[in-house]
Design an enzyme around this catalytic site. Structure first.
Site, PDB file in Angstrom:
ATOM      1  CG  ASP A   1      37.114  38.244  38.206  1.00  0.00           C
ATOM      2  OD1 ASP A   1      36.821  37.086  38.552  1.00  0.00           O
ATOM      3  OD2 ASP A   1      37.534  39.104  39.007  1.00  0.00           O
TER       4      ASP A   1
ATOM      5  CG  HIS B   1      41.002  39.107  44.360  1.00  0.00           C
ATOM      6  ND1 HIS B   1      40.907  38.028  43.521  1.00  0.00           N
ATOM      7  CD2 HIS B   1      41.717  38.693  45.436  1.00  0.00           C
ATOM      8  CE1 HIS B   1      41.530  36.999  44.069  1.00  0.00           C
ATOM      9  NE2 HIS B   1      42.025  37.378  45.224  1.00  0.00           N
TER      10      HIS B   1
ATOM     11  CG  ASP C   1      41.506  39.384  39.621  1.00  0.00           C
ATOM     12  OD1 ASP C   1      42.614  39.926  39.738  1.00  0.00           O
ATOM     13  OD2 ASP C   1      40.856  38.948  40.577  1.00  0.00           O
TER      14      ASP C   1
END
Length: 247
Positions: free
Chosen positions: A14, A160, A165
């Protein structure tokens, strides 16, 4: 759904960025990767924050909470690109909304040198968002929605973050594509076989011979009649077929 074929080595990846579109000059500011081998987490990770040499959009800061001030002393992409490519080389990348992350990574590679090529020259890519949309059509398939659907606790995810993530996505991927017996470094077949062996009671060697009771003729006739009724109703009775094959 199509049959899934995965490489033995997977890297769940990610990124976080300064904005939405690399063509507008936006850059990667965080990369997070976790490694799995044969669907088991190995504990190996690649994680770095990056100085983008530009401001971060306010909307992006609201999503990931990373500020320009925090990134001032962090390395540039050029400083980590060799280590990053070494980590993903030969693996299959697992990414949620892969076109977004791959587009940014390809943009960063092109900024360094055209000789570096693109992501698909180093790794295959599996997009979990595309797969989730096929598996759960008409439903929300964000990472948060998938966590809820598969009962994965992501309550610690207030903002986030690339590494966080990636770790959450690894859990989602395992459940969404068939599950995982154990995240421990143990061969599931071996542990299952050991558990089965331990649960089986050994019969004593000096026990008397078991008595065999044969079926009576009327019982055999009733059984045959029942099979023929099944054959008539369904058009196919596997027990009758098996019986014919064994004659």
């Amino acid at each position: 759904m199509e049959k899934l074929n995965f490489a033995d080595r997977l890297v769940v990846l990610d990124t976080e960025t300064t904005g939405i579109n690399p063509q507008d000059g936006h850059r990667i500011i965080e990369i997070g990767c976790v490694e799995m081998v044969k669907r088991r987490l190995t504990g190996k990770r690649f994680h770095t924050y990056l100085n983008p040499d530009r401001e971060i959009d306010e909307g992006a800061v609201a999503v990931h909470g990373i500020t320009s001030a925090f990134l001032q002393d962090k390395p540039h992409f050029a400083d980590v690109v060799d280590d990053f490519l070494a980590f993903i080389r030969g693996a299959q990348l697992v990414i949620h909304n892969a076109p977004f992350d791959v587009g940014f990574i390809n943009h960063e590679l092109a900024r360094q040198s055209s000789a570096l090529g693109k992501v698909d020259q180093y790794s295959q890519v599996f997009d979990t968002l595309s797969y989730a949309r096929k598996k759960h059509p008409g439903q929300r398939n964000s990472l948060d929605a998938l966590c809820k659907r598969y009962n994965i606790d992501n309550s610690h995810r207030e903002l986030h973050g690339a590494l966080l993530d990636a770790e959450i996505l690894a859990d989602v991927f395992l459940l969404m594509t068939g599950g995982q017996s154990s995240l421990l470094d143990v061969d599931p077949s071996e542990s299952a076989a050991a558990a089965l062996a331990a649960s089986v009671s050994q019969l004593p060697t000096d026990r008397p011979r078991l008595k065999v009771i044969a079926c009576q003729e009327d019982e055999l006739a009733a059984h045959q009649s029942r099979l023929e009724a099944i054959q008539k109703d369904s058009g196919a009775c596997q027990w009758l077929v098996a019986g014919e094959d064994n004659r």
